[in-house]
Motif scaffolding. Sequence first.
Motif, PDB file in Angstrom:
ATOM      1  N   VAL A  46      -7.784  -3.344 -14.199  1.00  0.00           N
ATOM      2  CA  VAL A  46      -7.197  -4.453 -12.504  1.00  0.00           C
ATOM      3  C   VAL A  46      -5.666  -4.584 -13.233  1.00  0.00           C
ATOM      4  O   VAL A  46      -4.844  -3.671 -12.256  1.00  0.00           O
ATOM      5  N   GLN A  47      -5.730  -5.048 -14.383  1.00  0.00           N
ATOM      6  CA  GLN A  47      -4.663  -5.420 -14.550  1.00  0.00           C
ATOM      7  C   GLN A  47      -3.394  -4.827 -15.090  1.00  0.00           C
ATOM      8  O   GLN A  47      -2.211  -5.002 -14.810  1.00  0.00           O
ATOM      9  N   ARG A  48      -3.877  -3.456 -15.520  1.00  0.00           N
ATOM     10  CA  ARG A  48      -2.734  -2.852 -16.027  1.00  0.00           C
ATOM     11  C   ARG A  48      -2.939  -1.602 -14.404  1.00  0.00           C
ATOM     12  O   ARG A  48      -1.872  -1.152 -14.724  1.00  0.00           O
ATOM     13  N   ALA A  49      -3.702  -1.977 -13.805  1.00  0.00           N
ATOM     14  CA  ALA A  49      -2.891  -0.611 -12.408  1.00  0.00           C
ATOM     15  C   ALA A  49      -1.842  -1.660 -11.761  1.00  0.00           C
ATOM     16  O   ALA A  49      -1.534  -2.472 -11.975  1.00  0.00           O
ATOM     17  N   ARG A  50      -1.092  -0.899 -10.674  1.00  0.00           N
ATOM     18  CA  ARG A  50      -0.364  -1.194 -10.240  1.00  0.00           C
ATOM     19  C   ARG A  50       0.109  -1.571  -8.423  1.00  0.00           C
ATOM     20  O   ARG A  50      -0.848  -0.621  -8.281  1.00  0.00           O
ATOM     21  N   ARG A  51      -0.529  -2.504  -8.315  1.00  0.00           N
ATOM     22  CA  ARG A  51      -0.407  -2.477  -6.579  1.00  0.00           C
ATOM     23  C   ARG A  51       0.902  -2.272  -6.494  1.00  0.00           C
ATOM     24  O   ARG A  51       2.098  -2.897  -6.413  1.00  0.00           O
ATOM     25  N   LEU A  52       0.827  -0.974  -5.311  1.00  0.00           N
ATOM     26  CA  LEU A  52       2.176  -0.336  -4.675  1.00  0.00           C
ATOM     27  C   LEU A  52       2.383  -0.844  -3.382  1.00  0.00           C
ATOM     28  O   LEU A  52       3.516  -0.907  -2.903  1.00  0.00           O
ATOM     29  N   ALA A  53       1.494  -1.344  -2.493  1.00  0.00           N
ATOM     30  CA  ALA A  53       1.570  -1.625  -0.914  1.00  0.00           C
ATOM     31  C   ALA A  53       0.812  -2.229  -0.385  1.00  0.00           C
ATOM     32  O   ALA A  53      -0.802  -1.601  -0.499  1.00  0.00           O
ATOM     33  N   SER A  54       1.153  -3.142   0.967  1.00  0.00           N
ATOM     34  CA  SER A  54      -0.025  -3.112   1.834  1.00  0.00           C
ATOM     35  C   SER A  54      -0.947  -2.331   2.282  1.00  0.00           C
ATOM     36  O   SER A  54      -0.031  -0.658   2.554  1.00  0.00           O
ATOM     37  N   LEU A  55      -1.957  -1.577   3.174  1.00  0.00           N
ATOM     38  CA  LEU A  55      -2.506  -0.792   3.590  1.00  0.00           C
ATOM     39  C   LEU A  55      -2.798  -0.936   5.055  1.00  0.00           C
ATOM     40  O   LEU A  55      -3.901  -2.006   4.971  1.00  0.00           O
ATOM     41  N   PRO A  56      -1.055  -1.034   5.560  1.00  0.00           N
ATOM     42  CA  PRO A  56      -2.366  -1.193   7.518  1.00  0.00           C
ATOM     43  C   PRO A  56      -3.519  -0.790   7.799  1.00  0.00           C
ATOM     44  O   PRO A  56      -3.828   0.613   7.450  1.00  0.00           O
TER      45      PRO A  56
END
Length: 167
Positions: free
Chosen positions: A116-126
């Motif tokens: 998960v640290q290697r993954a990128r958080r892109l945006a909140s999901l409404p």
Amino acid sequence: SNATALWRVDVPKGDAPHADARQLAPNVWSYAWAPGGEAVVYSLVQHDTTGPSAGPILQIRSVSRDGGASQELLSLPLGESAFPGINHDGLWFARDGALWLLPWQDASRSPVAEGVQRARRLASLPGLENQRRREPVQVRPAPDSRRIAYTCDAGLCLVDANGDNPT
């Protein structure tokens, strides 16, 4: 249990008497072809006793179609995340109400404990604010990765990959 094994079966050619079958992975829950068709991405349910989210996890692995060694790509808490959406950019998933992407070049790096640290958080999901957490959030990217479809409290939501233009 809904799990089943993943097998490779070579169809006999010419005078060969029977097909040659080889088990690639046991206890597979979900699976999909990786882009290019050279590998299969699949999930197993494991019990993690050491990680920060000790308990059942959804372990995402890949195995080449020629039956080489399998490789762990990502581990996600069971119950929160569904099998990732897959396209040429990587593995797309929801976690903590947000959209995440694990690019293929990062998925193959070790150690996997940093998945998960290697993954990128892109945006909140409404639309996940009021979601009853009975079902994991399923995420499916468009082939061009510009729009994302995901399960939400309205049933199905769409959003740009950067979180804009929710529908």
